[in-house]
Write a protein that holds these residues in place. Structure first.
Motif, PDB file in Angstrom:
ATOM      1  N   ALA A 159     -20.214  44.534  40.081  1.00 10.78           N
ATOM      2  CA  ALA A 159     -21.261  45.564  40.154  1.00 10.78           C
ATOM      3  C   ALA A 159     -22.661  44.963  40.304  1.00 10.78           C
ATOM      4  CB  ALA A 159     -21.175  46.493  38.946  1.00 10.78           C
ATOM      5  N   PRO A 160     -23.101  44.045  39.432  1.00 16.80           N
ATOM      6  CA  PRO A 160     -24.446  43.492  39.620  1.00 16.80           C
ATOM      7  C   PRO A 160     -24.567  42.605  40.850  1.00 16.80           C
ATOM      8  CG  PRO A 160     -23.349  42.424  37.767  1.00 16.80           C
ATOM      9  CD  PRO A 160     -22.497  43.580  38.171  1.00 16.80           C
ATOM     10  N   MET A 161     -23.464  41.975  41.274  1.00 11.50           N
ATOM     11  CA  MET A 161     -23.516  41.171  42.496  1.00 11.50           C
ATOM     12  C   MET A 161     -23.828  42.057  43.700  1.00 11.50           C
ATOM     13  SD  MET A 161     -20.516  38.997  44.439  1.00 11.50           S
ATOM     14  CE  MET A 161     -19.684  40.483  45.045  1.00 11.50           C
ATOM     15  N   PRO A 164     -27.891  44.295  43.211  1.00 12.04           N
ATOM     16  CA  PRO A 164     -28.916  43.512  42.504  1.00 12.04           C
ATOM     17  C   PRO A 164     -30.171  44.319  42.209  1.00 12.04           C
ATOM     18  CG  PRO A 164     -28.817  42.888  44.821  1.00 12.04           C
ATOM     19  CD  PRO A 164     -27.647  43.791  44.576  1.00 12.04           C
ATOM     20  N   GLN A 165     -30.349  45.436  42.926  1.00 10.54           N
ATOM     21  CA  GLN A 165     -31.532  46.262  42.712  1.00 10.54           C
ATOM     22  C   GLN A 165     -31.404  47.160  41.491  1.00 10.54           C
ATOM     23  OE1 GLN A 165     -29.131  46.829  44.848  1.00 10.54           O
ATOM     24  NE2 GLN A 165     -28.556  48.975  44.556  1.00 10.54           N
ATOM     25  N   ALA A 166     -30.223  47.268  40.919  1.00 15.78           N
ATOM     26  CA  ALA A 166     -30.026  48.140  39.759  1.00 15.78           C
ATOM     27  C   ALA A 166     -30.839  47.628  38.578  1.00 15.78           C
ATOM     28  CB  ALA A 166     -28.546  48.198  39.397  1.00 15.78           C
ATOM     29  N   ASP A 175     -23.143  52.308  31.273  1.00 18.13           N
ATOM     30  CA  ASP A 175     -24.410  52.144  31.995  1.00 18.13           C
ATOM     31  C   ASP A 175     -24.210  52.336  33.489  1.00 18.13           C
ATOM     32  OD1 ASP A 175     -26.115  51.370  29.717  1.00 18.13           O
ATOM     33  OD2 ASP A 175     -24.846  49.590  29.658  1.00 18.13           O
ATOM     34  N   TRP A 176     -23.125  51.770  34.037  1.00 20.56           N
ATOM     35  CA  TRP A 176     -22.860  51.914  35.473  1.00 20.56           C
ATOM     36  C   TRP A 176     -22.427  53.339  35.818  1.00 20.56           C
ATOM     37  CZ3 TRP A 176     -24.833  48.717  38.760  1.00 20.56           C
ATOM     38  CH2 TRP A 176     -25.065  47.401  38.392  1.00 20.56           C
TER      39      TRP A 176
END
Length: 235
Positions: A159-161, A164-166, A175-176
């Motif tokens: 998800a963060p990969m 990255p703008q999150a 959170d997601w």
């Protein structure tokens, strides 16, 4: 008997039918260069007696399948495992598996065989996969003498990969879910959390294709590169 024989873990006792089923489990395959959409993925979530990787036990397994770009509701898995002498931790307040549910659970050998037959040769996805992979691998070794070797990717890293703008870091599944405005009706038991993770992963697969990550193999490679960059010392 050797002096150290008592240190060796006893081999699981399987009957002839169980041994045959174990021998017939398909070998896991490496992530290939087919499309993300065509790959069958098994999204898994575990509930456990606690968070100790070496002492706690798996209480329940929930899993759903992503195939052809959607959750396949004809392929669902849920089992509670019978644990005769398990002391429940405060986590029971979260997952709700009390003594009566655990006492009525499936024999761990049977449940784990059924789960691995359900998985087949498919790769696995989980949120915070390192924990699930370790706990599942330990349960399979203890109950079946089986070594888990399937590819196991972490949705909490994917998800963060891909996003990255999150504006969230070290985010949990909730959170997601909130970030993508997912409508999740239920949480905090294995099958519901597996379904929530699968719904999140469908969004992430779409993001991956937008970033020209079109195959399972490429997704795995990009994730490995991303993790190496994160771990590299900054000067």
């Amino acid at each position: 008997m050797s002096w150290f024989g008592w240190l060796r873990a006893a081999k699981p006792r399987l009957d002839a039918t169980q041994q045959q089923r174990l021998a017939q489990l398909p070998k896991p395959t490496a992530l290939g260069d087919g499309s993300l959409r065509s790959q069958r993925w098994v999204v898994v979530d575990l509930e456990t007696t606690g968070l100790n990787l070496n002492r706690d036990q798996v209480l329940s397994i929930g899993a759903v399948v992503i195939e052809d770009g959607a959750v396949d509701f004809s392929q669902l898995f849920e089992r509670t495992l019978h644990r005769a002498e398990t002391k429940l931790s405060p986590s029971v307040l979260i997952h709700g598996l009390g003594p009566s549910a655990i006492a009525a659970g499936s024999d761990p050998v049977q449940a784990l065989l059924e789960f691995m037959e359900f998985v087949g040769d498919s790769p696995l996805l989980a949120f915070h996969a390192r924990f699930d992979q370790h706990m599942l691998g330990r349960a399979l070794k203890d109950s079946l003498g089986y070594r888990l070797a399937h590819p196991f990717l972490d949705v909490a890293e994917i998800a963060p990969m891909l996003c990255p703008q999150a504006p969230i870091r070290d985010a949990g599944l909730d959170d997601w879910i909130e970030y993508f405005n997912l409508q999740v009706g239920e949480r905090h038991h294995a099958s519901a959390d597996a379904l929530a993770t699968a719904e999140l992963m469908l969004i992430l697969f779409s993001r991956a294709r937008q970033q020209h990550i079109d195959t399972p193999q490429t997704l795995q490679e990009r994730l490995s590169q991303w993790k190496r960059r994160k771990q590299a010392p900054s000067f």
